[in-house]
Design a protein around this motif. Structure first.
Motif, short mmCIF file in Angstrom:
data_model
loop_
_atom_site.label_atom_id
_atom_site.label_comp_id
_atom_site.label_asym_id
_atom_site.label_seq_id
_atom_site.Cartn_x
_atom_site.Cartn_y
_atom_site.Cartn_z
N SER A 140 -0.52 -1.14 -13.31
CA SER A 140 -0.54 0.30 -13.64
C SER A 140 0.78 0.71 -14.31
O SER A 140 0.79 1.50 -15.26
CB SER A 140 -0.78 1.14 -12.39
OG SER A 140 -1.99 0.76 -11.79
N SER B 126 -2.35 5.21 -9.82
CA SER B 126 -2.51 4.28 -8.70
C SER B 126 -4.01 4.07 -8.54
O SER B 126 -4.72 4.94 -8.00
CB SER B 126 -1.89 4.83 -7.41
OG SER B 126 -2.08 3.88 -6.38
N CYS B 127 -4.49 2.93 -9.03
CA CYS B 127 -5.94 2.70 -9.09
C CYS B 127 -6.58 2.92 -7.72
O CYS B 127 -7.66 3.49 -7.62
CB CYS B 127 -6.21 1.27 -9.57
SG CYS B 127 -5.60 0.99 -11.22
N GLU C 255 0.23 -10.78 -13.81
CA GLU C 255 -0.52 -10.39 -12.61
C GLU C 255 -1.12 -11.58 -11.87
O GLU C 255 -1.67 -11.44 -10.77
CB GLU C 255 -1.63 -9.41 -13.03
CG GLU C 255 -2.27 -8.61 -11.93
CD GLU C 255 -1.33 -7.63 -11.25
OE1 GLU C 255 -1.37 -7.58 -10.02
OE2 GLU C 255 -0.55 -6.95 -11.94
#
Ligand code: F6P
Length: 599
Positions: free
Chosen positions: A108, A177-178, A342
């Protein structure tokens, strides 16, 4: 983009209702649920994995919902995007005293940087002053390496926001913030709510508000949930905005870099592009723009066979302990870096396993802290770094993927492709071109590659075309790196089985996963997790009373924490014994399966 057939074998609608029903994994927010579409992704061949990913991604755009979930294309969502675009427009009119700040953690935060720098470039091109800034938890080193601990710090989040917006009279803060979960972002939103004269907060995430994380944050009276509740109240008078459509669970449970990242990019690009437009921001303008991303998604997956072949090549490299390198140009190269970074927290990967390199390195990036090369090997990100440090050791077992388009310097791409081809025949390319503009020189590069995925896009405005190509590249890379790690055995069913346990969210996710797989109690699982983190067979009083922060900090130094904990828990063996079992069977999925069978 020609009309593209949707995947035929996966019945999206019936499974959608499955995860949307109130009794499907009821204690979990959408972003942490497991997706029924990918239950068997760990045993699927590449072609089926791609189909599953396509079906999962397509859920982003599903309109009908029989339950409480807002969707990306819901009327209310589109209206909120229109309102936020108008706010951005006000900021563009007053660049001296105003600012848009984008912020987040992990992917993010990386996307916050990606879009802030992309839109500032666009403003400069149009002779406007830049108005976008970014904050990423962990600072610029988190752009290219995994830094999960700062995600837990709300005070740090607020301080960073304060610093970046010092002296501004009007700030639109976009916190991403997913999972509606990161304390770092909660602290920033709270800061905005306490200074409404300057700050207007916008929250982007992918759970309904009532599913925001309600876990107490140490040393602080906030929870993410309490902040969202205050924002909901202010949203009624447009003093705060919530952009939180449900996208459906991620293909790999909790892996918000996938749909979460894609939807973040889509939503914010739609808002920022609309704010540039000279005509009024209309409902249809927003809706059509979103639909263009949906078409881009279908178009990308119309190359599913080629994507599957690339996934297999990358998987073979990882399986034999070798490397996958993305060599990209411009923003496509940056997406390669983001995808690679990631893999560490998600799959317990080494930073060498999948690496990204971008032409021009830091010179092209314009990040806050400038050149980070001296911080260590993970921060060597230019093509020159690749030529110096990686090329000499490349073999046919390594996979190299070129990421470029017709707007890049094709001669330079060809030159690099030649250098790589001298070392390995395992070189592939993903090339974006516009219909009618095919470059002849590109053929030479094709000949050097064992496969090339050619994406031929219809004519579009250059900015929109670039955004669609970027989404397409992101989907491709997410598929390649996820699939390759599945083949390496880093996914069990649709769970990340070797995730890092380096912040409170990841720690809770790991403990939950252990409970789910082992059937043991919460306390037994946590005990096993701590033994694996501290590498001991018996927990001392000292360890048992340490803070969660100490646990997650210590976990950062250990490897294969969750697999070790599971093997110990299921077989009752010592840590040493579990280590040797995992050494004999490095495919973590198989090692855990063997224990499950015999337990
Ligand atoms: O904690 C690490 C992580 O899970 C990353 O993988 C992810 O990109 C990041 O957190 C952000 O999560 P969220 O957007 O939900 O705050």
């Amino acid at each position: 983009m020609a009309a593209v057939a949707k995947p035929d074998r996966i019945d999206t609608f019936s499974t959608i209702h499955n995860w949307e029903s109130a009794d499907y994994e009821p204690t979990l927010p959408v972003s942490e649920k497991s997706n029924p579409l990918t239950r068997h992704i760990d045993r699927a061949p590449a072609s089926s994995i791609v189909k599953m990913l396509q079906a999962c991604d397509a859920e982003m755009f599903l309109e009908k919902s029989q339950t409480q979930y807002q969707r990306l294309l819901s009327e209310e969502m589109v209206k909120t995007l229109m309102e936020v675009a108008e706010r951005v427009r006000l900021i563009l009119k007053d660049p001296q005293d105003s600012l848009v700040v984008l912020s987040g953690c992990g992917t993010s935060g990386r996307l916050a940087f990606f879009m802030a720098s992309g839109f500032n470039r666009e403003l400069q091109r149009l002779n406007y002053a830049p108005v976008y800034s970014y904050v990423i938890a962990g600072g610029d080193r988190a752009l290219f390496s995994s830094q999960e601990a700062p995600e837990d710090d709300p005070t740090l989040g607020a301080l960073r926001l304060k610093k970046v917006s010092e002296g501004k009279k009007r700030v639109l803060f976009v916190g991403v913030s997913c999972g509606l979960s990161a304390p770092f972002v909660a602290g920033q939103l709270d800061f905005c709510l306490r200074h409404p004269d300057v700050y207007t907060p916008v929250l982007v995430g992918f759970n309904p508000a009532h599913q925001a994380r309600n876990e107490p944050i140490p040393g602080c009276t906030l929870t993410f949930h309490s902040v969202v509740t205050r924002m909901e109240e202010l949203a009624k008078t447009q003093k705060a905005f919530l952009i939180n459509p449900g996208l459906g669970p991620e293909a790999i449970s909790g892996s918000s870099r996938m749909k979460g990242g894609s939807a973040t990019k889509i939503l914010l690009e739609v808002v920022f592009s609309a704010s540039f437009s000279r005509t009024p921001v209309t409902f249809n303008l927003i809706l059509q723009h979103m639909r263009s991303y949906e078409k881009a998604l279908d178009f990308t997956y119309s190359h599913s066979q080629e994507i599957a072949a690339l996934m297999e090549a990358a998987g073979r490299s990882l399986q034999c302990g070798r490397q996958v390198c993305y060599l990209g140009w411009g923003s496509l190269g940056l997406l390669g870096l983001i995808d690679a970074s990631e893999c560490k927290p998600t799959f317990g990967a080494d930073h060498e396993d999948i690496r990204g390199f971008v032409s021009g390195g830091y010179k092209e990036l314009g990040n806050n802290e400038g050149d980070l090369t001296l911080m260590g090997p993970e921060f060597s990100i230019s093509h020159d770094d690749f030529l110096d440090g990686v090329l000499p050791r490349l073999t046919d077992d390594d996979t190299v993927l070129l990421l470029y388009s017709d707007s890049d310097d094709i001669d330079k791409v060809a030159k690099l492709a030649h250098r790589v081809r001298e070392k390995t025949s395992n070189i592939h390319a993903a090339y974006h071109q516009t219909a009618g503009d095919a470059a002849a020189k590109q053929d030479d590069i094709n000949k050097l590659c064992s496969s090339t995925i050619i994406f031929t896009w219809p004519q579009e405005t250059p900015e929109r075309l670039q955004h669609l190509r970027e989404l397409s590249t992101k989907l491709l890379l997410n598929a390649v790196s996820t699939g390759a790690h599945i083949f390496k055995g880093k996914v069990f069913k649709n769970y990340m089985i070797d995730l890092q346990v380096t912040n409170s969210k990841l720690y809770r996710r790991a403990a939950r996963l252990m409970q789910k797989l082992s059937g043991h109690s919460e306390s037994e699982c946590e005990e096993a997790l701590l033994k694996a983190i501290y590498q001991v067979d018996k927990l001392s009083e000292d360890i048992a009373t340490c803070s969660l922060e100490t646990h997650t900090h210590t976990a950062g130094k250990a490897k294969k924490v969750v697999p070790l904990a599971l093997v110990c828990l299921l077989s009752g063996c010592s840590i040493k014994e579990a280590e040797s079992r995992l050494e004999q069977q490095p495919i973590v999925r198989k090692a855990v399966e063997a224990c499950l069978k015999s337990s």
